[in-house]
Design a protein around this motif. Structure first.
Motif, short mmCIF file in Angstrom:
data_model
loop_
_atom_site.label_atom_id
_atom_site.label_comp_id
_atom_site.label_asym_id
_atom_site.label_seq_id
_atom_site.Cartn_x
_atom_site.Cartn_y
_atom_site.Cartn_z
N CYS A 184 -26.68 8.93 89.95
CA CYS A 184 -27.80 8.10 90.37
C CYS A 184 -29.13 8.67 90.02
O CYS A 184 -29.30 9.88 89.78
CB CYS A 184 -27.65 8.05 91.78
SG CYS A 184 -26.21 7.15 92.43
N THR A 185 -30.03 7.75 89.67
CA THR A 185 -31.30 8.28 89.36
C THR A 185 -32.20 7.42 90.48
O THR A 185 -31.81 6.34 91.20
CB THR A 185 -31.81 7.69 88.11
OG1 THR A 185 -31.74 6.26 88.02
CG2 THR A 185 -30.52 8.29 86.94
N SER A 186 -33.46 7.81 90.43
CA SER A 186 -34.38 6.95 91.17
C SER A 186 -35.49 6.22 90.39
O SER A 186 -36.34 5.44 91.08
CB SER A 186 -35.55 8.15 91.82
OG SER A 186 -36.26 8.68 90.88
N PHE A 187 -34.80 5.79 89.27
CA PHE A 187 -35.66 4.79 88.55
C PHE A 187 -35.30 3.29 89.22
O PHE A 187 -34.12 3.00 89.42
CB PHE A 187 -34.97 4.75 87.24
CG PHE A 187 -35.32 5.74 86.23
CD1 PHE A 187 -36.49 6.25 86.09
CD2 PHE A 187 -34.24 6.42 85.67
CE1 PHE A 187 -36.73 7.44 85.61
CE2 PHE A 187 -34.40 7.48 84.91
CZ PHE A 187 -35.85 8.12 84.83
N THR A 188 -36.46 2.51 89.16
CA THR A 188 -36.25 1.22 89.65
C THR A 188 -36.06 0.23 88.61
O THR A 188 -36.02 0.61 87.35
CB THR A 188 -37.63 0.57 90.34
OG1 THR A 188 -38.61 0.66 89.40
CG2 THR A 188 -37.94 1.57 91.45
N ARG A 189 -35.65 -1.04 88.80
CA ARG A 189 -35.36 -1.92 87.66
C ARG A 189 -36.74 -2.08 86.81
O ARG A 189 -36.76 -2.15 85.72
CB ARG A 189 -35.44 -3.31 88.39
CG ARG A 189 -35.04 -4.53 87.42
CD ARG A 189 -35.20 -5.80 87.93
NE ARG A 189 -36.29 -6.02 88.65
CZ ARG A 189 -37.36 -6.44 87.90
NH1 ARG A 189 -37.50 -6.66 87.01
NH2 ARG A 189 -38.46 -6.80 88.50
#
Length: 65
Positions: free
Chosen positions: A46-51
């Motif tokens: 998992c990453t903390s990147f948003t769409r």
């Protein structure tokens, strides 16, 4: 190209519709949970990147119209 490809199939346990860990959940929460479980099985993190972050990296825009 490999003329004799190999595939491994792993069946996951059933998930009760509408429930995760004894808690009632929306269909979106269940879909997110299943997506996370499949990702774990495939070795993704998992990453903390948003769409928006992903669109900026891939297409150099934020994905809005």
């Amino acid at each position: 190209m490999n003329p004799f490809p190999r595939y491994a199939v792993e069946f996951m346990e059933k998930v009760a519709t509408g429930w995760i860990g004894g808690n009632k959940c929306s269909s979106c929460e269940i879909a997110n949970h299943l997506q996370g479980e499949i990702g774990k099985r495939l070795g993704f993190e998992c990453t903390s990147f948003t769409r928006r972050d992903k669109y900026l990296m891939l297409a150099s825009n934020d994905g809005s119209l």
